[in-house]
Every structure is written in C-alpha cells, then in structure tokens.
Write an enzyme that holds these catalytic residues in place. Structure first.
Site, PDB file in Angstrom:
ATOM      1  N   GLY A  47     -10.738  -7.131  10.007  1.00 15.35           N
ATOM      2  CA  GLY A  47     -10.003  -6.714   8.627  1.00 15.35           C
ATOM      3  C   GLY A  47     -10.046  -5.537   8.301  1.00 15.35           C
ATOM      4  CE  LYS A  96     -13.853  -0.751  10.824  1.00 17.01           C
ATOM      5  NZ  LYS A  96     -14.296  -0.367   9.023  1.00 17.01           N
TER       6      LYS A  96
END
Length: 335
Positions: free
Chosen positions: A137, A192
């Site tokens: 996260g 990411k």
C-alpha cells in the site's frame, strides 16, 4: 497477543513496521546485520542508519543472530531488498517455527525467474502458499514513523493468517484492510516502482501535470493488463495496493524510485544516480523482470519498456518520450 514477531531487515520500512507492531502490542525483535545498529537499538531505542529521529518503543529489541530473532516467532516479517530475498531466506529458513506466518513487505519481481516475492518465499522456505501474507500500500516509512494516518492492504489466501496480521498491525494511526488477491497486491507494489521512475524522469525534464497524470493513469493501465493476464482481480488496482501506492510513490519526494528517476531525468547515468541516492530503488532492477514477465504473457507495457531502455540500455529520456508519444493510436482501454 501472544507470540513474538521477528522483523528481518533494519531498513526504513522494516524499522517503521517494527514500531507499528510494538504499538499494536507485539514484542518485536529486529534482525540487523551490523552490531552497531543492534547496540543503538538496544541502548538508545534508535536506528542510526534509517529513521534516526524515530524513538522505537520499549517492546522493540534487536539482534544480529538470526536464530535468536526467528526461533519461536509466530510472525516472521521479511523486509530486505527484493533481489536479495532468496539468498537471505535460504540462510534463515531453518530457524522458522513449523507454523510461522511469513509476512512480505517487499515490492519487486525477481530477476531471472520473474517470480513474485511470495513465490520466492514459498520456494526458498519450502512452505505452502497459505503461510505467506503480503503487506502492500501507500506506506512511506518517514510519514508512518511520525504517526501520520495511513492505510495498507494485508493479502493472503488463508483468512485466519491475514486477520492475524491485520490485528497485529492495527493502531490508531495505521489501518490495515484484508484482501485475498495476492497476485494483484504484489504486482501493484512492484510495477508502481517502475512508473514512479518514469514520473521522476518527467518531473526533472520539466514536464507538468498533464504529462505526469498521463504516466500515472497509463502506468496503472499496463499494471492492470499484466495483473489480469496473471489471474489478478482488476478491482485490486483501483485500491490501496494499486492506485494508492502508485500515487504516493509518484507524487512524494520521500519516494526513492521517484527521486532516483529525477536523477536520470537530469541526465545522470545509472551509476551516478545510485551514488547520489544511496538507497535501493527497486524499480531499476525490477523493470527488467517485469518486462520479461510481460513478454512471456504477451502483455504490452510501453512505459515499462522505455524505463528498462533508459536504465539498462542508456537510452536518452527524450528519445523515450518521443517513442511513447509516437506509438500507434488506440482506444483507451485497460485490456
């Protein structure tokens, strides 16, 4: 909660995660390689190498002895650079308790094998996949260290273990959600890093918000394409482990991949950028493995391809931009 926790790795996120565990009521032992770090944590409650301003709770101690850290631990948290996981875990696996839950904080894809970190853990520790839980996260360690509100995803295939980890890290400033999509959460965390490199490059080249928004959204699209090809739930990429982590890693100057990308965007070589940042930018190595994984599954990932060329083939970032913008026009799609 009974049972102590071992955190294997004394970097920024491992150190901050140890604080979270202790604040949630756990007894925590950090495994650090350097005796100076061990002594500093024991005597001064601080890690001099990472987050030195953070005073660790009294429930946290440290050791350089893997057996002492791991033996009897109910949860074993792995927080090392992704490309070193296999070698490190091979040394540590013999100390694991028979039913210990292994928690992965790592965000990368292994070079050569294209394995996700949970797959490397299963192979190396010789455990069943249900014993591995992934935490992913938008979790920038310096912000969490000063208890700014944050959330994360705890993903695993065994509901009992994922809930155990969730309860072990829930604090007033840190909110964990559970998910059973391990593939999606791991891919979101790995890709990411590559997109954050592109964002940093674009920022250093002087491009504005339109360009950077394009990189984030199209980066998310190629992440989702690869995820779906590997069996992930596409909805995962709209959540904390997908869009949430991507936004934090791209937009924050605290994010090491974005910062590394800025050095590349200023025309520095890979070696110069590495010397300047002095931290592991996971996307630099993972972009090779992610590219190989995408090719093996016939998935188009144009941003990842260009970042690999910039990092490992010496391509000029300006040429990479031209290549991306001159691609054949297509309908907007995540497929």
């Amino acid at each position: 909660m009974s049972g102590h926790v071992a955190v294997l790795g004394a970097g920024s996120w491992g150190t901050a995660f140890a604080k979270i565990l202790a604040d949630a009521g756990r007894e925590v032992t950090i495994l650090a390689r350097r005796e100076q770090v061990v002594e500093a944590i024991r005597s001064h409650r601080r890690n001099p190498d990472y987050l030195p301003e953070l005073r660790l709770p009294d429930r946290v101690t440290a050791t350089a002895d893997a057996a002492k850290a791991i033996s009897g631990a109910e949860l074993v948290v792995l927080s090392v650079p992704s490309q070193t996981l296999r070698g490190n875990l091979a040394e540590w696996a013999g100390h694991l308790a028979p039913d210990a839950t292994l928690v992965s904080l790592m965000k990368g894809i292994e070079l050569g094998t294209t394995r996700r970190m949970s797959e490397v853990i299963v192979e190396t520790a010789r455990v069943t996949p249900d014993r591995v839980v992934v935490v992913s996260g938008p979790n920038l360690a310096p912000e969490i260290a000063v208890e700014q509100p944050a959330a994360t995803v705890v993903a695993g295939t065994d509901a009992r273990r994922t809930e155990l980890v969730q309860q072990s890290i829930r604090t007033p400033y840190f909110r964990p959600y559970t998910n059973d999509d391990v593939i999606g959460c791991e891919l979101g965390g790995a890709v990411k890093n590559v997109i954050a490199l592109s964002y940093g490059i674009a920022t250093a080249m002087g491009f504005g918000d339109n360009t950077r928004a394009m990189l984030m959204t199209r980066g998310l699209a190629e992440t989702a394409r690869l995820g779906v090809a590997l069996g992930a739930d596409p909805i995962t990429f709209a959540g904390l482990a997908g869009m949430g982590d991507l936004v934090a890693s791209c937009s924050s100057p605290l994010a090491r991949n974005r910062t590394f990308g800025e050095h590349l965007g200023r025309g520095e070589t890979l070696e110069q950028a590495q010397a300047a940042t002095r931290q592991t930018a996971e996307g630099v190595k993972s972009c090779l493995a992610i590219r190989d994984l995408a090719r093996a599954h016939g998935v188009e990932m144009p941003i990842t391809e260009q970042i690999e060329r910039i990092c490992h083939e010496g391509m000029d970032p300006r040429l990479a931009v031209d290549t991306l913008m001159s691609r054949t026009a297509k309908p907007e799609s995540y497929e």
